[in-house]
Design an enzyme around this catalytic site. Structure first.
Site, PDB file in Angstrom:
ATOM      1  N   PHE A  26       0.833  -1.202   0.000  1.00  0.00           N
ATOM      2  CA  PHE A  26       0.000   0.000   0.000  1.00  0.00           C
ATOM      3  C   PHE A  26       0.870   1.257   0.000  1.00  0.00           C
ATOM      4  O   PHE A  26       0.551   2.252  -0.666  1.00  0.00           O
ATOM      5  CB  PHE A  26      -0.922  -0.003   1.228  1.00  0.00           C
ATOM      6  CG  PHE A  26      -1.687   1.277   1.418  1.00  0.00           C
ATOM      7  CD1 PHE A  26      -2.801   1.551   0.638  1.00  0.00           C
ATOM      8  CD2 PHE A  26      -1.300   2.201   2.381  1.00  0.00           C
ATOM      9  CE1 PHE A  26      -3.514   2.746   0.806  1.00  0.00           C
ATOM     10  CE2 PHE A  26      -1.999   3.385   2.551  1.00  0.00           C
ATOM     11  CZ  PHE A  26      -3.112   3.657   1.771  1.00  0.00           C
ATOM     12  N   TYR A 131      -6.770  10.306  12.032  1.00  0.00           N
ATOM     13  CA  TYR A 131      -6.034  10.623  13.259  1.00  0.00           C
ATOM     14  C   TYR A 131      -6.424  11.993  13.804  1.00  0.00           C
ATOM     15  O   TYR A 131      -6.588  12.162  15.021  1.00  0.00           O
ATOM     16  CB  TYR A 131      -4.529  10.564  13.015  1.00  0.00           C
ATOM     17  CG  TYR A 131      -4.026   9.177  12.672  1.00  0.00           C
ATOM     18  CD1 TYR A 131      -4.462   8.051  13.365  1.00  0.00           C
ATOM     19  CD2 TYR A 131      -3.108   8.983  11.646  1.00  0.00           C
ATOM     20  CE1 TYR A 131      -3.998   6.783  13.053  1.00  0.00           C
ATOM     21  CE2 TYR A 131      -2.634   7.717  11.334  1.00  0.00           C
ATOM     22  CZ  TYR A 131      -3.080   6.619  12.035  1.00  0.00           C
ATOM     23  OH  TYR A 131      -2.620   5.369  11.727  1.00  0.00           O
TER      24      TYR A 131
END
Length: 160
Positions: A26, A131
């Site tokens: 990824f 986040y």
């Protein structure tokens, strides 16, 4: 989605390694993973335990991990470092990432750490948004500095 979060066991390290490799792909660096299943077992469960790992499990399959270890800040004191929070692609958007981060924060709080820190790639906007929504401060004014294995070797050789 039914899943559970638990402490990792030695027997999970093969599946943990598979997720680490999925993350490397990824992150567009599929050949970067050098750690082996044996390394993970030795380093996470050996005499000198170097990390703690939580796994997310669904239908007896490990579908996410959070790998953490202690650090010490000269400014704050004891802190925890989240090396990787990995959610398998098929499980993204199910709340699994939140559940893993919840475990990390609860664990850090139980240890009395004064900070939990980690890195995120600057192009990974979904992770940055995730986040920040959780209240994390993304420090865009800091750069990560590393000496890789070759860099260490070259540095040592330059000392002679």
């Amino acid at each position: 989605m039914d899943f559970s979060i638990r402490n990792a066991a030695k027997e999970d390290m093969g599946e943990v390694l598979t997720l680490i490799q999925e993350l490397a792909e990824f992150e567009k660096d599929p050949n970067a993973v050098e750690v082996t299943e044996e390394d993970l077992v030795k380093d996470g469960f050996g005499e000198n335990k170097l990390f703690h790992c939580f796994v997310a499990e669904r239908a007896a399959e490990v579908v996410g991990i959070a790998l953490i270890y202690p650090r010490y800040s000269t400014w704050k004191g004891p802190v925890l470092h989240l090396e990787d929070l990995i959610v398998s692609e098929k499980m993204r958007g199910t709340g699994l990432g939140t559940a893993l981060l919840d475990e990390v924060v609860k664990y850090g709080h139980s240890l009395g750490v004064r900070r939990i820190s980690w890195e995120v790639l600057d192009w990974n906007e979904p992770a940055i948004t995730f986040y920040e929504k959780k209240g994390a401060l993304v420090r865009r004014d800091w750069d990560v500095v590393q000496l890789d294995e070759k860099g260490i070797k070259n540095y040592i050789e330059s000392l002679n």
